[in-house]
Enzyme design. Structure first.
Site, mmCIF file in Angstrom:
data_model
loop_
_atom_site.group_PDB
_atom_site.id
_atom_site.type_symbol
_atom_site.label_atom_id
_atom_site.label_comp_id
_atom_site.label_asym_id
_atom_site.label_seq_id
_atom_site.Cartn_x
_atom_site.Cartn_y
_atom_site.Cartn_z
ATOM 1 N N ARG A 121 0.871 -1.172 -0.012
ATOM 2 C CA ARG A 121 -0.014 0.093 0.095
ATOM 3 C C ARG A 121 0.988 1.296 -0.033
ATOM 4 N NH1 ARG A 121 -2.943 -4.090 1.145
ATOM 5 N NH2 ARG A 121 -5.122 -4.315 1.322
ATOM 6 N N ARG A 169 -6.942 -16.544 -11.560
ATOM 7 C CA ARG A 169 -7.434 -15.676 -10.547
ATOM 8 C C ARG A 169 -8.228 -14.608 -11.011
ATOM 9 N NH1 ARG A 169 -3.037 -14.715 -5.729
ATOM 10 N NH2 ARG A 169 -4.879 -14.213 -4.566
ATOM 11 N N SER A 177 -12.968 -10.034 -3.516
ATOM 12 C CA SER A 177 -11.850 -9.468 -3.109
ATOM 13 C C SER A 177 -12.022 -8.191 -2.524
ATOM 14 C CB SER A 177 -10.691 -9.765 -4.061
ATOM 15 O OG SER A 177 -9.430 -9.093 -3.411
ATOM 16 N N SER A 178 -11.363 -7.706 -1.345
ATOM 17 C CA SER A 178 -11.317 -6.451 -0.997
ATOM 18 C C SER A 178 -10.403 -5.585 -1.663
ATOM 19 C CB SER A 178 -11.310 -6.263 0.227
ATOM 20 O OG SER A 178 -9.954 -6.840 0.713
ATOM 21 N N GLN A 179 -9.421 -6.258 -2.480
ATOM 22 C CA GLN A 179 -8.199 -5.451 -3.118
ATOM 23 C C GLN A 179 -8.857 -4.912 -4.389
ATOM 24 O OE1 GLN A 179 -5.634 -8.795 -4.045
ATOM 25 N NE2 GLN A 179 -4.862 -9.342 -1.990
ATOM 26 N N ASP A 190 -6.331 -14.781 5.470
ATOM 27 C CA ASP A 190 -4.768 -15.178 5.459
ATOM 28 C C ASP A 190 -4.256 -16.191 6.562
ATOM 29 O OD1 ASP A 190 -4.440 -14.202 2.982
ATOM 30 O OD2 ASP A 190 -3.397 -12.725 3.595
ATOM 31 N N LYS A 231 -7.151 -18.066 -3.658
ATOM 32 C CA LYS A 231 -5.583 -17.774 -3.228
ATOM 33 C C LYS A 231 -4.602 -18.375 -4.081
ATOM 34 C CE LYS A 231 -7.340 -14.864 0.163
ATOM 35 N NZ LYS A 231 -6.994 -13.529 0.496
#
EC number: 2.5.1.19
Length: 440
Positions: free
Chosen positions: A37, A134, A180-182, A323, A350
């Site tokens: 980040r 993915r 996904s929060s990404q 995770d 993942k």
């Protein structure tokens, strides 16, 4: 930790030697999530930024090199001091002539898709074979409303991804938070350079919420404000500039989890300095799960201590800290009764299908595991040794290495896969037990 590469990273297998217990302070490397980040924010800030205690792993090095290909910054990596210096070049962002390859780095790839929207020209972003499976579709659907043309080259919603950039204007978009929060973090960070305010609406429930909190915390530390309506809507006002200077990465809570698990199953004591109650990392909450299972815990302002005790199974929703599910699973294998780990469907996409991988490898060790689409029910017992397949997944390797500290005969295949997030893992494990044997 020495910057010299650990030869065990090149071994075909690693036999883990057992130990009876320990009482140690373990220093864990910087957070991978925060390092990624800070790299993204610094690269968009237009100011020099020094990232101290950065995690220097496969993922973060791939990301640093990928950012440099846009030409607007350099990322100087100092392995000896765990520092990354991000320096503007004064040149505009331009699409690189070659494809950007990020290996298995999922967060960097998702951040780069949006970032390429600021770079003039067409950027192709891809990764290894697993990365090309993915899902990226939700992010690709959200970007056109902000002015960015991003498509999957093969039309399947997965990398390689083609981005026609120089067009991230801002505006309003909506995105699913279910996979996904990404994706949400990618949009929020890259809205920093949008021409107008950017409003991001989450169309359903957002998974892995703590990772978005980490994104917001990183932006706030660098002087960027984001308006929000809970987890339903995020608005990034235009005209803001992230400030450069110096930021320090706190220890990695995911990396910490393996040493907490070791203390739990060996009825031992571990202290992790540099991280405490104020952390935004969701994986810190593994401490509360271990307390429910029978450990004694202390969470201070700047340290976490776990002391193992008799373990019992629990029912727990792990959606907010996926995770560390493998770390909890290895503890559950030694607990009395059944541990029901639920709401973990995101683990299917993942680095490998982690539900299937953990289930398969625990069964090899003689543990009864009931596998569901979004859950695992693990009944503790007396695990026996096994040769562990790691699926090119760092978390599988590290998890089962911890089991090998208590159970004789655990052999880890491809121990080098830990370099994705924790290249010093085997050296750090040596601080608990110095006698690890690699075989070729």
């Amino acid at each position: 930790m020495s910057a010299t590469p650990d030869p065990r990273l090149k071994a075909e297998t690693l036999t883990i030697r057992t130990l009876t217990g320990f009482d140690e302070t373990v220093r864990v490397l910087g957070s991978k999530s925060y390092t990624n980040r800070y790299l993204a924010i610094a690269s968009l800030s237009g100011q020099e930024t020094v990232i101290d205690n950065a995690l220097l792993s496969d993922d973060t090095v791939y990301f640093s090199r990928a950012i440099e290909t846009f030409g607007h910054v350099t990322c100087d990596i100092d392995h000896a001091t765990a520092r990354i210096r991000v320096t503007p070049t004064g040149r505009p962002m331009r699409a690189p002539s070659e494809d950007i390859f990020v290996g298995g780095a999922g967060t960097p790839l998702r951040f780069l898709i949006s970032m390429a929207g600021h770079a003039d020209g067409t950027t192709i972003i891809t990764g290894n074979a697993r990365m090309q499976e993915r899902p990226m579709g939700d992010l690709l659907k959200a970007l056109p409303a902000l002015g960015v043309d991003a498509t999957a080259v093969r039309g399947n919603g997965s990398p390689p991804v083609r981005v026609v950039g120089g067009s991230f204007k801002g505006g309003a978009t909506s995105i699913s938070g279910a996979v996904s929060s990404q994706f949400t973090s990618s949009l929020i960070i890259n809205a920093l350079r949008a021409q107008t305010d950017t409003e991001i609406t989450i169309s359903d429930d957002l998974v892995s919420k703590p990772y978005v909190e980490m994104t917001l915390a990183g932006l706030a530390e660098m002087g960027v404000s984001v308006d929000r309506d809970g987890y339903r809507r995020f608005t990034v006002p235009s005209g803001q500039q992230a400030r450069g200077g110096q930021v320090t990465v706190e220890p990695d809570a995911s990396g910490m989890s393996y040493f907490l698990a070791a203390a739990a199953i060996l009825q031992s004591r571990v202290v992790i300095p540099g991280i405490g109650a104020g952390s935004h990392q969701g994986d810190v909450h593994l401490v509360q799960a271990l307390e429910r299972m029978g450990c004694r815990t202390e969470v201070g302002d700047d340290s976490i201590t776990v002391t193992g005790g008799p373990l019992r199974g629990i029912d727990i929703d792990m959606e907010a800290m996926p995770d560390v599910v493998p770390s909890l699973a290895i503890v559950a294998a030694y607990a009395e009764g059944t541990t029901r780990i639920t709401n973990i469907a995101s683990l299917r996409v993942k680095e490998c299908d982690r539900i299937a991988a953990v289930t398969t490898e625990l069964r090899k060790m003689g543990i009864d595991v009931e596998e569901h689409s979004d859950a695992m029910y693990i009944t503790g017992g007396t695990p026996h040794g096994a040769v562990i397949d790691t699926y090119d997944d760092h978390r599988i390797a590290m998890t089962f290495a911890i089991g090998g500290l208590r159970t004789e005969g655990v052999v880890i295949k491809d121990p080098g896969c830990v370099a994705k997030s924790f290249p010093a893992f085997w050296q750090t494990l040596d601080t608990l037990h110095p006698d690890l044997e690699s075989t070729k």
